[in-house]
Design a protein around this motif. Structure first.
Motif: not given
Length: 376
Positions: A94-104, A363-376
């Motif tokens: 989640t921290q990586l995503l908030l820092q703009g790292i694209q984890v797919y 192309l897009i300046p890095r901005q914090p992403q809103t991360y919605h936690r998926g269900p487990y």
């Protein structure tokens, strides 16, 4: 095309096997070839070797034919092939995503009951869902009153472990399950008074299980067959069908998982003896349509989804049913089915999607992403 680095994130066990090329069913060569097609250099890393504060990592990179472990800048795009099940691991991703790292494929294991509920919300998909309920004493009684053949499976299980079948034959209820007492690992027992053993009931009701009507699947040499359909995002960011293959259960069980000994083959091989070429083409077209709709529906609720392996069943009269969703598709089934080109493409499409994400990042300046936690 600018040469850039893309991260491939593995579990620790697989990661440790990289120097010797012992990475189980993951093909490092396929990743490298696929990445090269899109001007990418793959580096192989683990979550625990990422320093999110310094934006660095320790990763394996191939140099002069040898994998070298080195400290390097953290790639801005990472394809996740690891299972992050602990809360601390989920927090770090989640921290990586908030820092703009694209984890797919950020989450690649989802609870079966949650997936079923999400798909049930799409009215157009309900016809493809077997009747399923969360396991409770009342619902077990209800399902046994309305169906003579049921599957009971753990909501968080994998590769077929923990799955049971209860069915009525000649007025007698029976249970088929894994057991250490049988040489084959599976056995069938009569149920006294039509009731599951108390130990089995305690396990089902103590943990999260799903009770599902058993679909009368088509058969290959008398064994039930289902399909694995690979659905992935590609260069355009849209979902596409990479391919599909059939899995036939071993003679001693009803579970088709390859890890349980399921036989792998092409759709034509599995159904060719009973289906015409025209019918197979029409059936494959319908399967693709259903699989794409499932992927699109799940992606509308689950963030960063890009790579799925869907198990679908077919009945004798051509009805299609959803069985389960695999967030970390084990692509080697294509190779086992003799579908080597599909096997390679199953690595290629995720790398194509990674290239798209890298271009979007530039192309897009890095901005914090809103991360919605998926269900487990």
């Amino acid at each position: 095309m600018l040469q850039e680095t893309i991260g491939i994130m593995f579990d620790s066990r697989m990661y440790r096997g990289i120097p010797a090329g012992r990475t189980g069913q993951e093909s490092l060569a396929n990743y490298e070839r696929a990445a090269a097609c899109y001007g990418l250099t793959p580096c192989f890393l683990r979550l625990e070797d990422i320093d999110s504060d310094m934006k660095t990592c320790i990763a394996y990179v191939k140099k002069d034919g040898v994998y070298v472990r080195q400290k390097m800048a953290l790639p801005s795009v990472i394809h996740n092939r690891a299972l992050q099940l602990r809360r601390a691991e989920q927090h770090k991703v989640t921290q990586l995503l908030l820092q703009g790292i694209q984890v797919y494929n950020v989450r690649n294991r989802y609870r079966k009951d949650h997936i079923h509920e999400m798909l049930h919300q799409d009215f157009s998909l309900r016809q493809y869902l077997p009747h399923a309920v969360k396991a409770t004493p009342e619902d077990l009684v209800y399902m046994m009153e309305h169906y003579d053949d049921l599957i009971i499976k753990p909501c968080s299980g994998s590769i077929g472990h923990g799955i049971m079948r209860i069915f009525k034959k000649d007025g007698q209820w029976k249970l088929t399950c894994e057991t250490k007492a049988s040489r084959r690992g599976w056995a069938t027992f009569r149920l006294s008074k039509g009731q599951l053993p108390s130990a089995t009931l305690r396990r089902i009701f103590r943990h999260a299980y799903l009770i599902e009507e058993r679909i009368p699947l088509v058969r290959y040499e008398g064994r039930p067959v289902d399909l694995r359909v690979s659905v992935q995002r590609g260069r355009d960011g849209l979902w596409g069908i990479t391919g599909m293959f059939a899995k036939a259960a071993p003679a001693h069980t009803f579970v088709t998982n390859i890890a349980q000994g399921g036989k792998v083959m092409t759709l034509a091989e599995a159904l060719g003896t009973v289906e015409s070429d025209i019918h197979l083409l029409e059936l494959a077209t319908r399967i693709r349509s259903v699989a794409l709709r499932i992927a699109q529906t799940l992606a509308s609720s689950l963030p960063h989804l890009a790579d799925l392996g869907l198990d679908l069943g077919i009945t004798g009269n051509g009805e299609i049913y959803f069985i389960e969703c695999n967030g970390r598709d084990q692509r080697y089934g294509f190779r086992k089915a003799g579908m080597n080109e599909h096997w390679k493409v199953s690595y290629q499409r995720p790398m194509a999607y990674g290239r798209l994400l890298l271009e979007q990042n530039s192309l897009i300046p890095r901005q914090p992403q809103t991360y919605h936690r998926g269900p487990y």
